[in-house]
Design an enzyme around this catalytic site. Structure first.
Site, PDB file in Angstrom:
ATOM      1  CE  LYS A  65      -4.599  -1.420   1.060  1.00 33.38           C
ATOM      2  NZ  LYS A  65      -4.502  -2.859   1.420  1.00 33.38           N
ATOM      3  CB  SER A 318      -0.983  -8.356  -1.133  1.00 37.51           C
ATOM      4  OG  SER A 318      -1.757  -9.234  -0.343  1.00 37.51           O
TER       5      SER A 318
END
Ligand SMILES: *Cc1c(COP(=O)(O)O)cnc(C)c1O
Length: 337
Positions: A65, A318
Site C-alpha cells: 500500500k 501482498s
C-alpha cells in the site's frame, strides 16, 4: 497560502490508464522498495507449472500500500502538503499513509475509534503521525475525520478507489514484466480492487494476453458479489484470517468496480482453512511471514482452485502484517497434527 500554491501539479486524472502507471514508477521510486520475485519450487511441484512469488510482504511497512499512497501524496499541491493528509484506516493503508507522509515531510492524521487497541495506536504514533481517538465505532471515527478534514483543510487519502492510488499499485505489474518477461498468469489478492486493477493495467503493456485472476476470502467477498450483482453492493462484515481483505467497495464506487469488471479474467474464493494452509506453507517452505490477505493466492494454488494454469504463474504476496501469536498458533497447530 497563495493561489499558485494550490494549483495542482498536474491536471487531475479522471480515468486511469497504463500511462499513469508508467508515470507512477519514477515518482514512487524513492519511497517504495522494488521487491524481489522468487521461484517457488514447492508450489511449482504442487501446481505442476512454474510458480513465482512477488514479495510485497517485504515492502516498506509490510504491504504494497505504500506504492499507491506515495503516488497519491506526491501529487498534492504545495498548500495541501503543508496542511496535511488524513485517513481512518488503522490497517495496512493507515500504516502506509503515515509512513509515506513521514518520508515526504507531510503532516498526517490517523483518526480511530476508542476501540482500537492501544498497541495499534502506539504503532501508528511511532511513525510520527498524529493519532486522533474519537467515538465508539469506525463510523463515528470516520464522521469525525470528515469534520477534521474540513476544519483543517486536510486531504483524505483513499485506500483503493482513486486513480493515482490504482496507478501506484500498478507499478507491481511493471516490475513483474521486467523480472518475468514470459509471465502468462497473475494471481492477485482482491478486496477493493485497487491492487488488481493497477496490475492488470500494467500487464497490458506486455503486448500479449496475460490472464489475471483475483482471489478473495469466501467470508463477505464484496467485490466478487458485486460483480455477480452487476453493481456495487454491501455485505455485513465477517471475521476472517484475511483481515486486510475485509470491508466494502463503497456503493458510490467510481473506478475499481468498472476496472475489475473490464480487466480481471476470473475470481476465486478461498475458505478460512485454505488461507491458514497458505500462511503455514509460506512459512514452512520459504520462511516467509505472510498475512492472511497476502496468502490467498498460495491458498488457491495449493487447493487446486485454478484450472488451466499457464506456464509461468506469478502470485502476488501482498502483505506480511500478521500478529506473531497468530502465526505461531497456525504453524504450531499444523505441525502438531
Ligand atoms: C489492501 C490489501 C489487499 C487488497 O487490495 P485492494 O486494492 O483493496 O484490492 C490485499 N492484501 C493486503 C495485504 C492488503 O493490505
Amino acid at each position: 497560502m497563495t493561489q499558485a500554491d494550490d494549483k495542482p501539479a498536474r491536471t487531475a486524472t479522471p480515468q486511469v490508464t497504463l500511462r499513469e502507471v508508467v508515470e507512477a514508477r519514477e515518482r514512487i521510486a524513492s519511497v517504495a522498495r522494488r521487491t524481489p520475485v522468487i521461484h517457488s519450487s514447492a508450489l511449482s511441484d504442487r501446481a505442476g507449472t512454474a510458480v513465482y512469488l512477488k514479495l510485497e510482504n517485504l515492502q516498506e511497512t509490510g504491504s504494497f500500500k505504500v506504492r499507491g499512497a506515495a503516488n497519491r501524496m506526491w501529487q498534492l499541491t504545495a498548500g495541501e502538503k503543508k496542511r496535511g493528509v488524513i485517513t481512518v484506516s488503522t490497517g495496512n493503508h493507515g500504516r502506509a499513509v503515515a509512513w509515506v507522509a513521514g518520508r515526504l515531510g507531510i503532516p498526517a492524521v490517523v483518526c480511530m475509534s476508542e476501540r482500537v487497541p492501544t498497541s495499534k495506536q502506539q504503532a501508528i504514533r511511532a511513525t510520527g503521525a498524529e493519532v486522533v481517538v474519537h467515538g465508539q465505532s469506525y463510523d463515528e471515527a470516520e464522521r469525525h475525520s470528515f469534520r477534521l478534514a474540513r476544519e483543517r483543510g486536510l486531504v483524505r487519502i483513499e485506500g483503493f478507489d482513486d486513480p493515482l492510488v490504482i496507478a501506484g499499485q500498478g507499478t507491481i505489474g511493471l516490475e513483474l514484466l521486467e523480472d518475468l518477461p514470459g509471465v502468462d498468469t497473475a494471481i492477485v489478492p482482491l478486496s477493493g480492487g485497487g491492487l488488481i486493477a493497477g496490475i492488470a493495467l500494467a500487464l497490458r503493456s506486455a503486448g500479449r494476453p496475460v490472464r489475471v485472476i483475483g482471489v478473495s476470502q469466501d467470508r463477505a467477498p464484496v467485490m466478487v458479489e458485486s460483480l455477480h450483482a452487476g453493481r456495487p453492493i454491501e455485505l455485513p462484515e465477517e471475521e476472517t484470517l484475511a483481515d486486510a481483505l475485509a470491508g466494502g467497495i463503497g456503493l458510490e464506487n467510481r473506478h475499481t468496480f468498472r476496472l475489475v469488471r473490464e480487466l480481471v479474467d476470473e475470481t476465486i474464493l478461498v475458505a478460512e482453512q485454505e488461507i491458514a494452509a497458505g500462511i503455514v506453507f509460506a512459512f514452512e517452505e520459504h520462511r516467509l511471514v505472510v498475512e492472511g490477505g497476502g496468502a490467498v493466492g498460495i491458498a488457491a494454488l495449493l487447493h487446486g482452485r485454478v484450472s488451466g494454469l499457464g506456464r509461468e504463474v506469478a502470485v502476488v504476496i501482498s502483505g506480511g502484517n500478521i500478529a506473531s501469536p497468530l502465526l505461531d498458533a497456525l504453524v504450531g497447530r499444523a505441525s502438531s497434527g
